[in-house]
Write an enzyme that holds these catalytic residues in place. Structure first.
Site, PDB file in Angstrom:
ATOM      1  N   GLY A 292       0.791  -1.226   0.000  1.00 59.93           N
ATOM      2  CA  GLY A 292       0.000   0.000   0.000  1.00 59.93           C
ATOM      3  C   GLY A 292       0.822   1.274   0.000  1.00 59.93           C
ATOM      4  N   SER A 293       0.365   2.262   0.785  1.00 65.59           N
ATOM      5  CA  SER A 293       0.828   3.638   0.650  1.00 65.59           C
ATOM      6  C   SER A 293       2.268   3.895   1.053  1.00 65.59           C
ATOM      7  CB  SER A 293      -0.101   4.560   1.455  1.00 65.59           C
ATOM      8  OG  SER A 293      -1.398   4.563   0.888  1.00 65.59           O
TER       9      SER A 293
END
Length: 577
Positions: A292-293
């Site tokens: 993810g981020s």
């Protein structure tokens, strides 16, 4: 007595004890008598010595060849029994060493009653398979393993049975004084003391000679005290958030030395078969995940370093972004035009996707390669996972990889990439072997971009999604990452991989770290949220609070100003709201 004059009583008195030591032989005794007696005694002794020598030689012969001439000397030291070097932590504490243990074998040719012998053996070694033991004791073979690695009590108990045909052999056994503390780092050896996983396997491949001669100890980069604190906090976090698994890695950003590495659930290498294979799986270096981020740090670094985006630009994130049949949206939408620091601080998928489109797929992919995210990580462990990459780099691939979806890498690769981002811009090669000097790799980004990224990463903790990661006296910088797990061709919304990648102390970073949880659950304390800011971030803070003093980091106050020489000096966050 004819021919001998008895000594008089008066002489005996006068001579005292000399009368006993020096008897009077009389005139009739031959002057050569004592010498003849001595020769007879010496001759008898020589005959006895010769006989004993012949008996001893026969016994040695039987010990070597057996009664039927079968060779037995090979069993004195089993083939393949290696003399392994100790494994030490960076401070000299023993993490793995050899001890001598007894193992039981049988010469079935000399076992009188196999069934009776088996019954006695099972009475003191209840874990034995009686049918298998009877079969071995009845085989007639000169060598049959019965049980290896006996405890001292077991050894004594079998010895006291006094069963003919049972013998013991001394073998080497690997032991791990710290138990499960660094299980996935150290790995395993098999029953013959050969390394089969982890650094034990590395020792076999790179340290032992052809004949397994003893070598000097292998010194790891691991600090046992740091390792213990990291694993302890991971265990607590895993329990608190009911996670299936957890990972933690702490790395020196200048040398690449791994100071601590833990993958949970784990195992005790002294008894590795007591757990499932899942517990022996090293998630830190072998497992690959969509994280993810945390990937937004790489995307932002690529954008700033390439010069393809204006540092003071604003990106429209007022509504979700449509790309073909896909919709890109923000978890906590700001619904406005955002500056680069705001995009990074609020972890905007929309803003990051538009940045990736601006710099282009080729440039974005080149930077992913520079940071080591498109190839198998370099590490001494044989358990190193290759990333799972998109089959083709289309526009949507460029977008999704910018915020960490559609690409799966190891946690080790991510913490290595962050090290390069914050250490001034040079790539480091991770290692589990102690290094005494920095190992500078190729330049990935400029020093100016590295300064920008350090400020942005600190901003995430000061004002953004990583507030729960900060520690008083030990300021932290970092980036949250929350990704849905792939499932049945799509993504499972309630099965998350959460992570927080960080560096500390923020003023002058020395160490990078990643904390990751697999499928954590929300709690009353987190208001039901299960995202990284609510679990991986606070656990990061707890680890930093415990390990910073162990790493000789002195407490300090954080610096909130934009770093000198940064490209983003015209941006004043507090005036832009």
């Amino acid at each position: 007595m004819i021919g001998r004059r008895q000594p008089s009583p008066n002489r005996m008195i006068r001579a005292g004890h000399d009368a006993i030591a020096k008897p009077d032989w009389g005139r009739g005794a031959s002057a050569r008598g004592p010498r003849a007696s001595q020769r007879r005694i010496f001759l008898a002794a020589a005959i006895f010595a010769g006989c004993f020598s012949l008996v001893g030689a026969r016994l040695v012969g039987l010990a070597i060849t057996g009664g039927d001439g079968a060779p037995r000397v090979a069993y004195a030291q089993p083939e393949g029994q290696l003399v392994r070097p100790d494994i030490l932590d960076r401070n000299g504490d023993v993490m793995a060493t050899d001890i001598s243990v007894a193992s039981l074998f049988a010469d079935a040719r000399h076992v009188i009653d196999p069934e009776e012998a088996t019954a006695k053996l099972v009475s003191v070694l209840p874990g034995l398979d009686a049918d298998e033991v009877v079969k071995k004791l009845s085989s007639g073979r000169a060598f049959n393993w019965i049980k290896r690695d006996l405890t001292p009590k077991q050894h004594q108990a079998v010895h006291d049975l006094g069963i003919a045909g049972l013998e013991f052999r001394r073998e080497r056994k690997r032991v791990y004084p710290n138990g499960a503390t660094a299980a996935n780092v150290l790995g395993l050896v098999n029953i013959d003391n050969h390394g089969i996983a982890g650094m034990e396997r590395y020792v076999d491949r790179n340290v032992l000679g052809e004949k397994g001669e003893p070598k000097k100890p292998v010194v790891l980069s691991i600090d046992v005290a740091v390792q213990h604190a990291l694993r302890d906090e991971l265990q607590k976090g895993m329990k608190e958030f009911s996670a299936k698994a957890a990972v933690g890695i702490i790395m020196d950003i200048h040398t690449g030395e791994v100071m601590g590495l833990s993958s949970l659930p784990d195992f005790d290498p002294n008894d590795p078969m007591a757990v499932s294979a899942d517990a022996r799986f090293n998630r830190a270096t072998l497992g690959v995940y969509e994280l993810g981020s945390v990937f937004k740090a790489v995307t932002m670094a690529a954008a700033l370093n390439s010069g393809l985006i204006d540092p003071n630009a604003k990106v429209d994130a007022t509504k979700p972004m449509k790309v073909g049949r896909f919709t890109i949206s923000d978890y906590h939408a700001e619904n406005k035009k955002m500056t680069l620091p705001e995009i990074f601080m609020h972890s905007s998928n929309i803003g990051t996707a538009k940045i990736a489109l601006e710099i282009g797929g080729d440039v974005h992919r080149e930077y992913l390669k520079r940071f080591g995210l498109l190839e198998k990580p370099e590490i001494e462990l044989p358990e190193a996972g290759a990333p799972l990459l998109p089959a083709r780099w289309s526009e949507i691939t460029n977008i999704t990889t910018s915020y960490g979806h559609g690409i799966a890498v190891t946690p080790l690769q991510v913490v290595s990439a962050l090290s390069a981002i914050v250490n001034g811009g040079t790539r480091v090669t991770p290692t589990l072997v102690r290094r005494d000097t920095p190992q500078r790799g190729a330049r990935v980004i400029s020093e100016g971009t590295s300064r920008d990224m350090r400020w942005l990463l600190r901003l995430v903790v000061e004002e953004g999604t990583g507030k729960n990661a900060d520690v008083v006296g030990y300021p932290v910088m970092g980036k949250t990452g929350t990704a849905e797990k792939p499932e049945n061709g799509g993504y499972a919304k309630h099965k998350l991989i959460t992570s927080f990648v960080s560096a500390f102390p923020a003023n002058k970073p020395r160490y990078a770290m990643i904390i990751m949880f697999d499928e954590p659950k929300g709690t009353k304390k987190t208001y039901g949220y299960a995202t990284a800011g609510w679990n991986a971030a606070p656990v990061t803070a707890r680890v930093v609070k415990r390990v910073a003093p162990l790493l000789d980091i002195e407490p300090e106050q954080p610096e909130r100003s934009v770093p000198e020489g940064a490209q983003l000096v015209s941006y004043q966050f507090h005036n832009a709201r």
